[in-house]
Design a protein around this motif. Structure first.
Motif, PDB file in Angstrom:
ATOM      1  N   ASP A 238       0.945  -1.058  -0.059  1.00  9.89           N
ATOM      2  CA  ASP A 238       0.059   0.047   0.088  1.00  9.89           C
ATOM      3  C   ASP A 238       1.043   1.233   0.004  1.00  9.89           C
ATOM      4  N   GLU A 239       0.391   2.430   0.294  1.00 12.35           N
ATOM      5  CA  GLU A 239       0.968   3.589   0.060  1.00 12.35           C
ATOM      6  C   GLU A 239       1.991   3.871   1.239  1.00 12.35           C
ATOM      7  N   TRP A 240       1.891   3.029   2.181  1.00 11.52           N
ATOM      8  CA  TRP A 240       2.906   3.209   3.356  1.00 11.52           C
ATOM      9  C   TRP A 240       3.683   1.950   3.444  1.00 11.52           C
ATOM     10  N   GLY A 241       3.814   1.083   2.625  1.00 14.32           N
ATOM     11  CA  GLY A 241       4.740   0.237   2.377  1.00 14.32           C
ATOM     12  C   GLY A 241       4.144  -1.070   3.198  1.00 14.32           C
ATOM     13  N   TYR A 242       3.054  -1.213   3.566  1.00 14.12           N
ATOM     14  CA  TYR A 242       2.536  -2.586   4.183  1.00 14.12           C
ATOM     15  C   TYR A 242       1.977  -3.464   3.181  1.00 14.12           C
ATOM     16  N   PRO A 243       2.170  -4.581   3.327  1.00 14.75           N
ATOM     17  CA  PRO A 243       1.610  -5.641   2.316  1.00 14.75           C
ATOM     18  C   PRO A 243      -0.003  -5.743   2.148  1.00 14.75           C
ATOM     19  N   ILE A 244      -0.268  -6.141   0.932  1.00 10.89           N
ATOM     20  CA  ILE A 244      -1.647  -6.301   0.328  1.00 10.89           C
ATOM     21  C   ILE A 244      -1.510  -7.526  -0.271  1.00 10.89           C
ATOM     22  N   LEU A 245      -2.098  -8.572   0.149  1.00 10.45           N
ATOM     23  CA  LEU A 245      -2.173  -9.974  -0.228  1.00 10.45           C
ATOM     24  C   LEU A 245      -3.071 -10.038  -1.617  1.00 10.45           C
ATOM     25  N   ARG A 246      -2.688 -10.095  -2.747  1.00  7.85           N
ATOM     26  CA  ARG A 246      -3.585  -9.967  -3.840  1.00  7.85           C
ATOM     27  C   ARG A 246      -4.472 -11.400  -3.976  1.00  7.85           C
ATOM     28  N   VAL A 247      -3.869 -12.469  -3.709  1.00 11.47           N
ATOM     29  CA  VAL A 247      -4.448 -13.744  -3.512  1.00 11.47           C
ATOM     30  C   VAL A 247      -3.854 -14.363  -2.173  1.00 11.47           C
ATOM     31  N   ARG A 248      -4.482 -15.188  -1.501  1.00 13.45           N
ATOM     32  CA  ARG A 248      -4.132 -15.780  -0.574  1.00 13.45           C
ATOM     33  C   ARG A 248      -3.706 -17.192  -0.665  1.00 13.45           C
ATOM     34  N   ALA A 249      -4.130 -17.822  -1.560  1.00 13.65           N
ATOM     35  CA  ALA A 249      -3.792 -19.284  -1.916  1.00 13.65           C
ATOM     36  C   ALA A 249      -2.497 -19.114  -2.774  1.00 13.65           C
ATOM     37  N   VAL A 250      -1.605 -20.011  -2.243  1.00 15.21           N
ATOM     38  CA  VAL A 250      -0.283 -20.051  -2.777  1.00 15.21           C
ATOM     39  C   VAL A 250      -0.164 -21.287  -3.729  1.00 15.21           C
ATOM     40  N   ALA A 251      -0.022 -20.754  -5.079  1.00 21.17           N
ATOM     41  CA  ALA A 251      -0.025 -22.062  -6.102  1.00 21.17           C
ATOM     42  C   ALA A 251       1.316 -22.814  -5.893  1.00 21.17           C
ATOM     43  N   ASP A 252       1.196 -24.049  -6.517  1.00 20.75           N
ATOM     44  CA  ASP A 252       2.523 -24.842  -6.276  1.00 20.75           C
ATOM     45  C   ASP A 252       3.675 -24.519  -6.503  1.00 20.75           C
ATOM     46  N   GLU A 253       3.786 -23.729  -7.668  1.00 17.96           N
ATOM     47  CA  GLU A 253       4.961 -23.178  -8.455  1.00 17.96           C
ATOM     48  C   GLU A 253       5.588 -21.990  -7.643  1.00 17.96           C
TER      49      GLU A 253
END
Length: 70
Positions: free
Chosen positions: A31-46
């Protein structure tokens, strides 16, 4: 058999250093302050090894992977 993994951020612990987004830009924006925003929570195998590296590198131990429940 390996289970599906999901990402989680402890927003109280996180100090917004942004290392996670550098190591895992496929899943994490900042975000604008440098904090993470998860686009997707599921982690693909790759991306699993990249996610583990980002979790291990978090200086505040605020990024986690959890086993997803069906």
């Amino acid at each position: 058999m390996t289970g599906t993994r999901s990402l989680r951020v402890n927003r109280i612990t996180c100090t917004g250093q942004g290392l996670c987004a550098e190591l895992l830009p496929e899943l994490i924006d900042l975000d604008e302050w440098g904090y993470p925003i998860l686009r997707v929570r599921a982690v693909a195998d790759e991306l699993r090894s990249h996610a583990r590296r980002a979790v291990a590198a978090c200086p505040r131990l605020a990024l986690h992977t959890d086993r997803r429940r069906p």
